[in-house]
Scaffold this motif. Structure first.
Motif: not given
Length: 137
Positions: A10, A22, A25, A40, A44, A130, A134
């Motif tokens: 990230s 992305e 995740l 998350l 972030s 994000y 999620y």
């Protein structure tokens, strides 16, 4: 270890390096083997911190953009500058957008955008992206 890897991906994705935080995740959330909320938060934090590095690089290196090793090309800076001039600091909400987002954070540093404004707007944009991932996975 997986959280550290996600943080690194990230972070690097917020620089000029071609990483896809992305997809990483989404894949980790889809496996359900890890705490999704923690994933998350880690993604972030890493992505925002990478953007902060771009801002600092822009803030302190106004005269270095002509050097070969400088990570952003003139065309990227020019494109991002147009966005920035058109929409002002609010364009930082789009710092997550591929191709223009990373140079946009550099331009914010070059143009001396107040750090608090920068961090708030970048965080809103990046965390929102994000959060969407999620909830989709």
């Amino acid at each position: 270890m997986i959280y550290l890897s996600l943080f690194a991906i990230s972070f690097l994705a917020a620089t000029i390096l071609p990483f896809s935080s992305e997809l990483t995740l989404a894949g980790l959330i889809a496996t359900s083997n890890f705490d999704s909320l923690l994933l998350l938060i880690v993604a972030s934090f890493g992505n925002i911190l990478g953007s902060v590095v771009n801002w600092v690089l822009g803030f302190y290196s106004r005269n270095l953009s002509t050097k070969k090793w400088f990570p952003f090309k003139d065309k990227q800076i020019e494109s991002s500058s147009k966005w920035f001039n058109k929409f002002g600091k609010w364009s930082l909400l789009f710092a997550w957008v591929p191709i223009i987002g990373d140079p946009l954070t550099l331009v914010a540093g070059l143009l001396r955008v107040r750090f608090l404004d920068f961090i708030i707007l970048v965080a809103i944009g990046k965390v929102s992206r994000y959060v969407l991932i999620y909830y989709l996975f």
